[in-house]
Design an enzyme around this catalytic site. Structure first.
Site, PDB file in Angstrom:
ATOM      1  N   ARG A  64       0.885  -1.326   0.070  1.00  0.00           N
ATOM      2  CA  ARG A  64       0.130  -0.028  -0.060  1.00  0.00           C
ATOM      3  C   ARG A  64       0.874   1.475   0.083  1.00  0.00           C
ATOM      4  NH1 ARG A  64      -2.889   3.325   4.509  1.00  0.00           N
ATOM      5  NH2 ARG A  64      -3.989   4.767   3.165  1.00  0.00           N
ATOM      6  N   HIS A 116      -2.841  10.895   0.626  1.00  0.00           N
ATOM      7  CA  HIS A 116      -2.535  10.824   2.135  1.00  0.00           C
ATOM      8  C   HIS A 116      -1.659  11.969   2.495  1.00  0.00           C
ATOM      9  CE1 HIS A 116      -0.856   7.430   5.171  1.00  0.00           C
ATOM     10  NE2 HIS A 116      -0.527   8.807   5.615  1.00  0.00           N
ATOM     11  N   GLU A 158      -7.474   8.371   6.284  1.00  0.00           N
ATOM     12  CA  GLU A 158      -7.838   9.097   7.472  1.00  0.00           C
ATOM     13  C   GLU A 158      -8.210  10.667   7.464  1.00  0.00           C
ATOM     14  OE1 GLU A 158      -4.289   8.740   9.804  1.00  0.00           O
ATOM     15  OE2 GLU A 158      -4.353   6.521  10.158  1.00  0.00           O
ATOM     16  N   ASN A 192      -7.287   1.454   9.583  1.00  0.00           N
ATOM     17  CA  ASN A 192      -6.180   1.913  10.209  1.00  0.00           C
ATOM     18  C   ASN A 192      -6.440   1.736  11.619  1.00  0.00           C
ATOM     19  OD1 ASN A 192      -5.414   2.471   7.750  1.00  0.00           O
ATOM     20  ND2 ASN A 192      -4.832   4.379   8.043  1.00  0.00           N
ATOM     21  N   TYR A 234      -4.711   1.695  15.600  1.00  0.00           N
ATOM     22  CA  TYR A 234      -3.620   1.916  16.343  1.00  0.00           C
ATOM     23  C   TYR A 234      -3.952   1.907  17.919  1.00  0.00           C
ATOM     24  CZ  TYR A 234      -0.804   3.145  12.305  1.00  0.00           C
ATOM     25  OH  TYR A 234      -0.102   3.192  11.115  1.00  0.00           O
ATOM     26  N   GLU A 273      -3.657  -0.172   8.010  1.00  0.00           N
ATOM     27  CA  GLU A 273      -2.253   0.137   8.673  1.00  0.00           C
ATOM     28  C   GLU A 273      -2.441  -0.292  10.212  1.00  0.00           C
ATOM     29  OE1 GLU A 273      -1.401   4.528   9.278  1.00  0.00           O
ATOM     30  OE2 GLU A 273      -1.758   4.686   7.012  1.00  0.00           O
TER      31      GLU A 273
HETATM   32  O1  IFM Z   1       2.675   7.586   9.808  1.00  0.00           O
HETATM   33  C1  IFM Z   1       1.179   7.562  10.081  1.00  0.00           C
HETATM   34  C2  IFM Z   1       0.617   7.502   8.921  1.00  0.00           C
HETATM   35  O2  IFM Z   1       0.908   8.281   7.796  1.00  0.00           O
HETATM   36  C3  IFM Z   1      -1.027   7.383   8.898  1.00  0.00           C
HETATM   37  N1  IFM Z   1      -1.495   6.765  10.150  1.00  0.00           N
HETATM   38  C4  IFM Z   1      -0.566   6.768  11.224  1.00  0.00           C
HETATM   39  C5  IFM Z   1       0.688   6.519  11.225  1.00  0.00           C
HETATM   40  C6  IFM Z   1       1.579   6.248  12.320  1.00  0.00           C
HETATM   41  O3  IFM Z   1       1.407   7.698  13.289  1.00  0.00           O
END
Ligand code: IFM
Length: 443
Positions: A75, A119, A165, A292, A294, A351
């Site tokens: 990606r 992005h 995002e 994504n 986290y 992600e």
């Molecule tokens: O590096 C970023 C990415 O560009 C977008 N999502 C989170 C990642 C980590 O912070």
């Protein structure tokens, strides 16, 4: 070992400004991140993406690296200002050629290209003209860019993501000001940006379908696992507000064609002007949702977060060097929840990954924490698949250490270590682990 489904995609993710460098080469126009990074005090180590990981010159080696890791998907994002240096109008063929070569190289290596159109690196010319995403007319600019790009690459790229995002670039770029274009304003600005971004997404979907036969089209959202801090009515309500603000704003609009009612009521004063057909455009059906993932947030009522009156309750879980909680069930919870409430046709983890303070020891980087992190999240993703979630692929953030926005080069997310002075790439233990997982298609 937990086997993953046949044809599962194992890959890594990157973004143009974070890895390419070559900021002034081959007709690339400036983006808002060039200007932001050049503004003193904006990036923690005063760095920029001018050179980054020099991927623009090293892309062949980077593809070979991915192949050596047994990956079958990649990606990446395209820099709008390489294709249309002024954001619209004159096309820069050299920019198209770069991505065309990259795509050919990936396909030759047996790696499926998953391209993200946006992005975060808006052409500065569009920021200068009517404040970028704040101007509704940017939707037409995005459609023009999508059309040019997908005509050029649509015969070979079969997986497209419109935006990465939108939550993050609308809020961090236009409410908190910690990302480009560095605007700190009232929420109406960020909400207008988000609305225009979603509209641009909805208008771009049919263009991608028309120019890229049999392609699958989606969007990559930042989603969080949200849990109430207690059973109390006020904490449950706070968690619900936070969930609506962070997650449902995007999920509801894309899948149900409406913004969450509680948010509309709470923010009625700040909502952007809308036309009757907008929500139908935004909810144009997509082929997959990119997630994504986290963070998990344990949320109670409080005054930590402006407007939505919530507080984040600390937990005992271990944390990454960024301070983000390591909590693998978060991925399972989000996948199950998305499937239950929105039932996308397919889902990709577009992600997931972690930053740690990696140390290069000779030719080795023993990042056991990242190995453990990935193993935990992979297992939980596998658990979701075994319960019927249509997860089709997993892209680890990131292929190699790179420019981490406002944090510059101080955060390392790669499964490959970047030695910035020499640009040497060193596969970390986590890269070796990912290679094993991809080879066996099992965790
Ligand atoms: O590096 C970023 C990415 O560009 C977008 N999502 C989170 C990642 C980590 O912070």
């Amino acid at each position: 070992m937990t086997p993953f489904p046949k044809d599962f995609i194992w890959g890594t993710a990157t973004a143009a400004y974070q890895i390419e460098g070559a900021a002034d080469e081959d007709g690339r126009g400036a983006s808002i991140w060039d200007v932001f990074a050049d503004t003193p005090g904006k990036i923690i180590d005063n760095s920029s993406g001018d050179i980054a990981t020099d991927h623009y010159h090293r892309w062949r080696d980077d593809i070979a690296l991915m192949k050596s890791l047994n990956l079958n998907g990649y990606r990446f994002s395209i820099a709008w200002s390489r294709i249309l240096p002024e954001g619209r109008g004159k096309v820069n063929q050299a920019g198209i050629d770069f991505y065309s070569r990259l795509v050919d190289g990936l396909l030759e290596a047996g790696i499926k290209p998953f391209a993200t159109l946006y992005h975060w690196d808006l052409p500065q010319a569009l920021q200068d003209d009517g404040k970028g995403w704040q101007r509704r007319g940017i939707v037409d600019d995005f459609v023009e860019y999508t059309d040019v790009l997908s005509r050029a690459l649509g015969d070979r790229v079969k997986h497209w993501m419109t935006l990465n995002e939108p939550l993050i670039f609308s809020l961090f770029g236009h409410l908190f000001g910690s990302h480009a274009p560095g605007i700190q304003d009232m929420p109406n600005v960020a909400f207008a940006v988000a609305h225009h971004a979603l509209l641009a997404h909805g208008k771009a979907v049919p263009v991608l379908r028309a120019n890229s036969k049999d392609a699958e089209v989606g969007i990559a959202l930042h989603l969080q696992d949200v849990t109430p801090a207690s059973d109390s009515e006020s904490d449950v309500a706070a968690a619900h507000r936070y969930d609506s603000f962070i997650n449902n704003w995007y999920l509801d609009s894309l899948f149900k064609g409406s913004y969450p009612q509680d948010m509309v009521e709470m923010f009625s004063y700040f909502m952007p002007p809308m036309l009757p057909a907008d929500m139908a455009t935004i909810s144009t059906p997509i082929d997959f949702l990119g997630v994504n993932l986290y963070e998990r947030r344990v949320v109670g009522e409080g005054d930590e977060q402006p407007f939505i009156n919530v507080r984040f309750v600390p937990t005992d879980s271990p944390r990454t060097s960024f301070g983000w909680e390591i909590y693998p069930p978060a991925i399972y919870n989000v996948l199950k929840r998305v499937q239950r409430d929105y039932a996308p046709k397919a889902i990709y983890i577009t992600e997931n990954g972690a930053s740690f303070d990696d140390v290069l020891e000779g030719d080795q980087v023993h990042d056991q924490q990242r190995v453990d992190y990935l193993k935990g999240y992979f297992e939980q993703a596998g658990r979701a698949i075994s319960e019927g979630v249509p997860l089709k692929g997993y892209f680890v953030w990131s292929l190699m250490d790179n420019f981490e926005w406002g944090e510059g080069y101080t955060r390392r997310f790669g499964v490959v270590y970047t030695d910035y002075p020499t640009q040497r790439r060193i596969v970390k233990d986590s890269g070796k682990y990912l290679a094993e997982v991809a080879k066996n298609n099992a965790v």
